[in-house]
Design a protein around this motif. Structure first.
Motif, PDB file in Angstrom:
ATOM      1  N   GLY A  76      -6.855   1.344  -3.888  1.00  0.00           N
ATOM      2  CA  GLY A  76      -6.561   2.064  -2.653  1.00  0.00           C
ATOM      3  C   GLY A  76      -7.557   1.803  -1.537  1.00  0.00           C
ATOM      4  N   ASN A  77      -8.695   1.240  -1.841  1.00  0.00           N
ATOM      5  CA  ASN A  77      -9.702   0.945  -0.827  1.00  0.00           C
ATOM      6  C   ASN A  77      -9.477  -0.410  -0.150  1.00  0.00           C
ATOM      7  OD1 ASN A  77     -11.115   3.368  -1.276  1.00  0.00           O
ATOM      8  ND2 ASN A  77     -12.134   2.454  -3.051  1.00  0.00           N
ATOM      9  N   LYS A  78      -8.513  -1.155  -0.615  1.00  0.00           N
ATOM     10  CA  LYS A  78      -8.225  -2.462  -0.016  1.00  0.00           C
ATOM     11  C   LYS A  78      -7.497  -2.270   1.309  1.00  0.00           C
ATOM     12  CE  LYS A  78      -8.026  -5.419  -4.075  1.00  0.00           C
ATOM     13  NZ  LYS A  78      -9.177  -6.216  -3.783  1.00  0.00           N
ATOM     14  N   LEU A  79      -7.664  -3.247   2.175  1.00  0.00           N
ATOM     15  CA  LEU A  79      -6.907  -3.242   3.431  1.00  0.00           C
ATOM     16  C   LEU A  79      -5.434  -3.473   3.114  1.00  0.00           C
ATOM     17  CD1 LEU A  79      -9.247  -5.465   5.643  1.00  0.00           C
ATOM     18  CD2 LEU A  79      -8.997  -2.981   5.721  1.00  0.00           C
ATOM     19  N   LEU A  80      -4.581  -2.998   4.007  1.00  0.00           N
ATOM     20  CA  LEU A  80      -3.144  -3.148   3.806  1.00  0.00           C
ATOM     21  C   LEU A  80      -2.768  -4.625   3.657  1.00  0.00           C
ATOM     22  CD1 LEU A  80      -0.350  -1.905   3.625  1.00  0.00           C
ATOM     23  CD2 LEU A  80      -0.230  -1.970   6.120  1.00  0.00           C
ATOM     24  N   LYS A  81      -3.400  -5.477   4.461  1.00  0.00           N
ATOM     25  CA  LYS A  81      -3.107  -6.912   4.385  1.00  0.00           C
ATOM     26  C   LYS A  81      -3.468  -7.461   3.009  1.00  0.00           C
ATOM     27  CE  LYS A  81      -3.390 -11.361   6.418  1.00  0.00           C
ATOM     28  NZ  LYS A  81      -2.606 -11.941   5.413  1.00  0.00           N
ATOM     29  N   GLU A  82      -4.603  -7.038   2.438  1.00  0.00           N
ATOM     30  CA  GLU A  82      -5.001  -7.507   1.107  1.00  0.00           C
ATOM     31  C   GLU A  82      -4.007  -7.032   0.041  1.00  0.00           C
ATOM     32  OE1 GLU A  82      -8.881  -5.722   1.132  1.00  0.00           O
ATOM     33  OE2 GLU A  82      -9.849  -7.664   1.430  1.00  0.00           O
ATOM     34  N   ALA A  83      -3.594  -5.769   0.134  1.00  0.00           N
ATOM     35  CA  ALA A  83      -2.628  -5.223  -0.819  1.00  0.00           C
ATOM     36  C   ALA A  83      -1.289  -5.957  -0.697  1.00  0.00           C
ATOM     37  CB  ALA A  83      -2.433  -3.726  -0.582  1.00  0.00           C
ATOM     38  N   HIS A  84      -0.907  -6.241   0.535  1.00  0.00           N
ATOM     39  CA  HIS A  84       0.345  -6.976   0.768  1.00  0.00           C
ATOM     40  C   HIS A  84       0.245  -8.395   0.189  1.00  0.00           C
ATOM     41  CE1 HIS A  84       4.082  -8.118   2.678  1.00  0.00           C
ATOM     42  NE2 HIS A  84       3.476  -9.182   3.168  1.00  0.00           N
ATOM     43  N   ASP A  85      -0.891  -9.048   0.345  1.00  0.00           N
ATOM     44  CA  ASP A  85      -1.082 -10.390  -0.211  1.00  0.00           C
ATOM     45  C   ASP A  85      -0.982 -10.375  -1.734  1.00  0.00           C
ATOM     46  OD1 ASP A  85      -1.364 -11.483   2.302  1.00  0.00           O
ATOM     47  OD2 ASP A  85      -3.577 -11.497   2.246  1.00  0.00           O
ATOM     48  N   ILE A  86      -1.528  -9.339  -2.368  1.00  0.00           N
ATOM     49  CA  ILE A  86      -1.417  -9.206  -3.829  1.00  0.00           C
ATOM     50  C   ILE A  86       0.052  -9.072  -4.224  1.00  0.00           C
ATOM     51  CG2 ILE A  86      -1.920  -7.704  -5.807  1.00  0.00           C
ATOM     52  CD1 ILE A  86      -4.627  -7.065  -4.409  1.00  0.00           C
ATOM     53  N   ALA A  87       0.767  -8.216  -3.503  1.00  0.00           N
ATOM     54  CA  ALA A  87       2.194  -8.018  -3.796  1.00  0.00           C
ATOM     55  C   ALA A  87       2.982  -9.319  -3.602  1.00  0.00           C
ATOM     56  CB  ALA A  87       2.775  -6.914  -2.920  1.00  0.00           C
ATOM     57  N   GLU A  88       2.675 -10.066  -2.556  1.00  0.00           N
ATOM     58  CA  GLU A  88       3.355 -11.343  -2.302  1.00  0.00           C
ATOM     59  C   GLU A  88       3.048 -12.353  -3.405  1.00  0.00           C
ATOM     60  OE1 GLU A  88       5.613 -12.486  -0.029  1.00  0.00           O
ATOM     61  OE2 GLU A  88       5.813 -10.377   0.507  1.00  0.00           O
ATOM     62  N   ASN A  89       1.798 -12.389  -3.865  1.00  0.00           N
ATOM     63  CA  ASN A  89       1.437 -13.294  -4.966  1.00  0.00           C
ATOM     64  C   ASN A  89       2.187 -12.933  -6.247  1.00  0.00           C
ATOM     65  OD1 ASN A  89      -0.316 -14.813  -3.403  1.00  0.00           O
ATOM     66  ND2 ASN A  89      -2.110 -13.600  -3.970  1.00  0.00           N
ATOM     67  N   VAL A  90       2.288 -11.639  -6.518  1.00  0.00           N
ATOM     68  CA  VAL A  90       3.038 -11.190  -7.697  1.00  0.00           C
ATOM     69  C   VAL A  90       4.509 -11.583  -7.549  1.00  0.00           C
ATOM     70  CG1 VAL A  90       3.850  -9.169  -8.963  1.00  0.00           C
ATOM     71  CG2 VAL A  90       1.450  -9.328  -8.307  1.00  0.00           C
ATOM     72  N   HIS A  91       5.068 -11.342  -6.371  1.00  0.00           N
ATOM     73  CA  HIS A  91       6.479 -11.662  -6.131  1.00  0.00           C
ATOM     74  C   HIS A  91       6.750 -13.148  -6.332  1.00  0.00           C
ATOM     75  CE1 HIS A  91       9.970 -12.672  -3.548  1.00  0.00           C
ATOM     76  NE2 HIS A  91      10.449 -11.559  -4.090  1.00  0.00           N
ATOM     77  N   GLY A  92       5.921 -13.986  -5.737  1.00  0.00           N
ATOM     78  CA  GLY A  92       6.101 -15.432  -5.884  1.00  0.00           C
ATOM     79  C   GLY A  92       5.915 -15.891  -7.315  1.00  0.00           C
ATOM     80  N   GLY A  93       4.943 -15.316  -7.998  1.00  0.00           N
ATOM     81  CA  GLY A  93       4.685 -15.674  -9.390  1.00  0.00           C
ATOM     82  C   GLY A  93       5.824 -15.251 -10.312  1.00  0.00           C
ATOM     83  N   VAL A  94       6.384 -14.073 -10.059  1.00  0.00           N
ATOM     84  CA  VAL A  94       7.492 -13.603 -10.869  1.00  0.00           C
ATOM     85  C   VAL A  94       8.717 -14.502 -10.666  1.00  0.00           C
ATOM     86  CG1 VAL A  94       9.155 -11.725 -11.176  1.00  0.00           C
ATOM     87  CG2 VAL A  94       6.720 -11.219 -11.096  1.00  0.00           C
ATOM     88  N   ASP A  95       8.972 -14.906  -9.427  1.00  0.00           N
ATOM     89  CA  ASP A  95      10.105 -15.816  -9.176  1.00  0.00           C
ATOM     90  C   ASP A  95       9.950 -17.109  -9.947  1.00  0.00           C
ATOM     91  OD1 ASP A  95      11.536 -14.168  -7.518  1.00  0.00           O
ATOM     92  OD2 ASP A  95      10.853 -15.086  -5.647  1.00  0.00           O
TER      93      ASP A  95
END
Length: 149
Positions: free
Chosen positions: A124-143
């Motif tokens: 929760g202490n991460k910036l929104l952009k960092e959290a979004h980048d993590i989510a995007e990496n997970v999304h791309g990896g799952v695909d």
């Protein structure tokens, strides 16, 4: 040979149409063999073989029809993936850098496509952009992982 060839590529492509065609090849062969046996039996004086061969052909057609219908209904209805598959996806997501926890994982199969709805927890202490980048990496990896699994 056509059955094995079509069956092999049906599994690789995950195509219900090719699989149905493979079973059609198999039923064609079985029907031909049964027909020849029935006709030969009738010619040799065993007239009971012809109706028996007809029943066997009918049962083969019903079995293949049932399997195709069952597969089509499963793919038409929005069903979830099996538990083993969901565990693999869950393990993959939780192993990604920045993911603290996987809160929700829902899977759905429609046709030969798999849909995933996942809710992950990040620091929760991460910036929104960092959290979004993590989510995007997970999304791309799952695909990419879906194509491998």
């Amino acid at each position: 040979m056509m059955f094995w060839y079509t069956h092999y590529y049906a599994k690789i492509l995950n195509s219900a149409t090719f699989m149905a065609d493979a079973w059609r090849h198999c039923s064609d062969v079985l029907s031909s063999i049964d027909s020849i046996m029935g006709i030969a039996g009738a010619i040799l004086g065993f007239s009971i073989l012809d109706p028996i061969a007809s029943v066997i052909i009918c049962l083969c057609i019903l079995k293949v029809s049932y399997d195709i219908l069952k597969d089509a209904l499963i793919k038409m209805l929005d069903t979830s993936c099996n538990e083993e598959y969901e565990n693999k996806i869950s393990d993959y997501i939780t192993a990604q850098e920045g993911v603290i926890h996987l809160d929700i994982l829902k899977t759905g199969m429609f046709g030969n496509k798999i849909y995933i709805d996942a809710e992950i927890a990040v620091d929760g202490n991460k910036l929104l952009k960092e959290a979004h980048d993590i989510a995007e990496n997970v999304h791309g990896g799952v695909d990419q992982t879906l194509n491998i699994l």
